[in-house]
Design a protein around this motif. Sequence first.
Motif, PDB file in Angstrom:
ATOM      1  N   VAL A 125       4.957  -0.775   2.671  1.00  0.00           N
ATOM      2  CA  VAL A 125       4.322   0.523   2.433  1.00  0.00           C
ATOM      3  C   VAL A 125       5.383   1.526   2.014  1.00  0.00           C
ATOM      4  O   VAL A 125       6.532   1.451   2.444  1.00  0.00           O
ATOM      5  CB  VAL A 125       3.560   1.053   3.671  1.00  0.00           C
ATOM      6  CG1 VAL A 125       2.398   0.134   4.019  1.00  0.00           C
ATOM      7  CG2 VAL A 125       4.470   1.258   4.859  1.00  0.00           C
TER       8      VAL A 125
ATOM      9  N   LEU B  52       3.722  -6.893   5.063  1.00  0.00           N
ATOM     10  CA  LEU B  52       3.216  -5.608   4.597  1.00  0.00           C
ATOM     11  C   LEU B  52       4.374  -4.725   4.163  1.00  0.00           C
ATOM     12  O   LEU B  52       5.352  -4.558   4.899  1.00  0.00           O
ATOM     13  CB  LEU B  52       2.432  -4.915   5.719  1.00  0.00           C
ATOM     14  CG  LEU B  52       1.931  -3.502   5.446  1.00  0.00           C
ATOM     15  CD1 LEU B  52       0.950  -3.482   4.263  1.00  0.00           C
ATOM     16  CD2 LEU B  52       1.280  -2.926   6.703  1.00  0.00           C
TER      17      LEU B  52
ATOM     18  N   LEU C 172       0.559   3.936   5.260  1.00  0.00           N
ATOM     19  CA  LEU C 172       0.053   3.250   6.441  1.00  0.00           C
ATOM     20  C   LEU C 172      -0.277   4.311   7.478  1.00  0.00           C
ATOM     21  O   LEU C 172       0.588   5.099   7.859  1.00  0.00           O
ATOM     22  CB  LEU C 172       1.093   2.270   6.985  1.00  0.00           C
ATOM     23  CG  LEU C 172       0.740   1.513   8.270  1.00  0.00           C
ATOM     24  CD1 LEU C 172      -0.561   0.742   8.129  1.00  0.00           C
ATOM     25  CD2 LEU C 172       1.881   0.597   8.664  1.00  0.00           C
TER      26      LEU C 172
ATOM     27  N   ASP D 202       0.851  -1.198   0.000  1.00  0.00           N
ATOM     28  CA  ASP D 202       0.000   0.000   0.000  1.00  0.00           C
ATOM     29  C   ASP D 202       0.878   1.236   0.000  1.00  0.00           C
ATOM     30  O   ASP D 202       2.087   1.142   0.264  1.00  0.00           O
ATOM     31  CB  ASP D 202      -0.951  -0.001   1.201  1.00  0.00           C
ATOM     32  CG  ASP D 202      -2.207   0.828   0.946  1.00  0.00           C
ATOM     33  OD1 ASP D 202      -2.415   1.295  -0.191  1.00  0.00           O
ATOM     34  OD2 ASP D 202      -2.993   1.007   1.896  1.00  0.00           O
TER      35      ASP D 202
ATOM     36  N   VAL E  34      -5.263  -1.940   6.051  1.00  0.00           N
ATOM     37  CA  VAL E  34      -4.501  -3.190   6.040  1.00  0.00           C
ATOM     38  C   VAL E  34      -5.321  -4.313   6.654  1.00  0.00           C
ATOM     39  O   VAL E  34      -5.324  -5.440   6.147  1.00  0.00           O
ATOM     40  CB  VAL E  34      -3.148  -3.012   6.767  1.00  0.00           C
ATOM     41  CG1 VAL E  34      -2.417  -4.342   6.863  1.00  0.00           C
ATOM     42  CG2 VAL E  34      -2.308  -1.984   6.047  1.00  0.00           C
TER      43      VAL E  34
ATOM     44  N   ALA F 211       4.321  -2.311   9.512  1.00  0.00           N
ATOM     45  CA  ALA F 211       4.842  -2.704   8.208  1.00  0.00           C
ATOM     46  C   ALA F 211       6.168  -3.433   8.364  1.00  0.00           C
ATOM     47  O   ALA F 211       6.986  -3.077   9.214  1.00  0.00           O
ATOM     48  CB  ALA F 211       5.018  -1.485   7.322  1.00  0.00           C
TER      49      ALA F 211
END
Length: 177
Positions: free
Chosen positions: A128, A126, A102, A99, A108, A141
């Motif tokens: 970001v 994750l 965050l 993404d 998320v 993240a």
Amino acid sequence: MPQVMTGDDIGRAIRRISHEILETHSGARDVVLVGIHTRGAILARILAETIGSFEKCTVPVGELDIGLYRDDRDLRPDIEIRQTVIPAEINDKHVIIVDDVLYTGRTVRAGLDALSDIGRALTTELAVLIDRGHRELPIRADYVGRNIPTSREETVRVRLFETDGSEGVFIEKTEAA
């Protein structure tokens, strides 16, 4: 609106994240990138191309729509539902959700819920571009392009050529109500 990252800065952050992913997973084998619409999906494609150029391989990349999984659907009736496209099996793969920013962690969380309806990944991580803080959920993240501390009265805007015709990261003040 102050610019905090240029297009070159974004490129460097993407290359660094790509190297971190490769180091963590000892290469790109069994890695699948899944970007959250809209800019997360674009960043996932760019990460996949970058990793692929380093490893001389093709990294599967998908797009995830979280519209139906949001916890604020009642507050946002204008949510546009987009298509989720996962071009590879995610069972027993290292899936990295991508993404652009965050913030609270709610996007998320919705992405994790959507992904769990598709399959069961071996690991889920994750990545970001920007982590701006202010988490409301216990989400962090694994790969961060840049930490940019902000106030709740500010908005972080990521611009990418594919959607905006220019590249950069900007901070703008939110108008008082």
